[in-house]
Design an enzyme around this catalytic site. Structure first.
Site, short mmCIF file in Angstrom:
data_model
loop_
_atom_site.label_atom_id
_atom_site.label_comp_id
_atom_site.label_asym_id
_atom_site.label_seq_id
_atom_site.Cartn_x
_atom_site.Cartn_y
_atom_site.Cartn_z
N LYS A 1 0.14 4.26 -0.23
CA LYS A 1 -0.44 5.47 0.38
C LYS A 1 -0.19 6.66 -0.56
O LYS A 1 -0.20 6.49 -1.78
CB LYS A 1 0.10 5.66 1.79
N GLY B 1 2.79 2.24 10.76
CA GLY B 1 3.79 3.29 10.58
C GLY B 1 4.50 3.70 11.85
O GLY B 1 5.18 4.72 11.90
N HIS C 1 -9.46 1.34 4.85
CA HIS C 1 -8.20 1.51 5.57
C HIS C 1 -8.42 2.46 6.74
O HIS C 1 -9.19 3.42 6.63
CB HIS C 1 -7.12 2.06 4.62
N ASN D 1 0.88 -1.18 0.00
CA ASN D 1 0.00 0.00 0.00
C ASN D 1 0.91 1.22 0.00
O ASN D 1 1.51 1.55 1.02
CB ASN D 1 -0.90 -0.01 1.25
N GLU E 1 -5.31 -4.82 10.55
CA GLU E 1 -4.26 -3.83 10.81
C GLU E 1 -4.56 -3.11 12.13
O GLU E 1 -5.40 -2.19 12.16
CB GLU E 1 -4.22 -2.79 9.68
N GLU F 1 -6.76 4.82 7.86
CA GLU F 1 -6.50 6.23 7.57
C GLU F 1 -7.71 6.88 6.89
O GLU F 1 -7.99 8.05 7.10
CB GLU F 1 -5.22 6.36 6.71
#
Ligand SMILES: O=C(CO)COP(=O)(O)O
Length: 252
Positions: free
Chosen positions: A11, A172, A94, A9, A166, A96
């Protein structure tokens, strides 16, 4: 036997030129068999990558889409627009997007249904926050998210979905979940699917772990019985690192 799937991914990283460079370098791993390889790139790089990835053995994925076919939705991209340029996978829900772009369990469900209707494989993301984890709510959170996201699907469709567990606190941050803990939560997700859609769907659905996966730790995750791959952010940006992840996912 479930084929492992290693999805990158990217991003909001990589220009078209950078994406093409990655694709060239990734061709060094074109002969690696027994693992499904996917790169989920920003919208702007998808069309160029669709060509550049030819001969690399990597499939193309997007990171989001709208659930409608078309309409007055400024700034959005539809499932058929993705299909048209050779996209096969799409990340949905996701954390985010849930956190910064108002993605809800309801829109995630609509997107999963729309992806399947258009022949795209959804990579459905679920996972708990640090607060929820510390309150002992991990299993409850992933159960609720999984049930909501898959509402209205047939068992046959569920078997084709890829799920990425996740934990938000591991994304991260360099703080990865231990392989054993990740496997326990993934087993809960598999159990929820077996309860709702039958043992066969539970046994067939592929569930990845995501959150600070690196070439150094991938083998420990993949050696767990319920973990079928990884959804990788940072360590997927470099082609050599991505190929190490792919190689590391193959069991000895
Ligand atoms: O969010 C992730 C993949 O979707 C995980 O990101 P990192 O691998 O950079 O922790």
């Amino acid at each position: 036997m479930r084929t492992p799937i290693i999805a990158g991914n990217w991003k909001m990283f990589k220009t078209i030129a950078e994406a093409k460079k990655f694709a060239e370098e990734a061709k060094a791993g074109s002969d690696i068999a027994g693992v499904q390889k996917v790169i989920c790139a920003p919208y702007t790089a998808l069309s160029a990558l669709s060509e550049a990835l030819q001969g690399s053995g990597l499939a193309l994925g997007a990171q989001n889409m709208h659930f409608e076919e078309q309409g007055a939705f400024t700034g959005e991209i539809s499932p058929s627009m993705l299909k048209e340029i050779g996209v096969e996978y799409v990340i949905i829900g996701h954390s985010e997007r849930r956190q910064y772009f108002n993605e809800t369990d309801e829109t995630v469900n609509k997107k999963v249904l729309a992806a399947l209707k258009h022949g795209l494989v959804p990579i459905l993301c679920v996972g708990e926050s640090l607060e929820q984890r510390e309150a002992g709510e991990t299993a409850k959170v992933v159960r609720t998210q999984t049930e909501a996201a898959l509402a209205g699907l047939e068992a046959e469709q569920v078997a084709d979905v890829v799920i990425a567990y996740e934990p938000i606190w591991a994304i991260g941050t360099g703080k990865s979940s231990s392989a054993q803990e990740a496997n326990e939560t993934i087993a809960v997700i598999r159990q929820v699917i077996a309860e709702r859609f039958g043992q066969d769907a539970g046994a067939r659905v592929r569930i990845q772990y995501g959150g600070s996966v690196k070439p150094e730790n991938i083998a420990s995750y993949l050696s767990q019985p319920d973990i079928d791959g990884a959804l990788v952010g940072g360590a997927s940006l470099d082609a050599a690192s991505y190929l190490q992840l792919v190689k590391g996912s193959l069991q000895e």
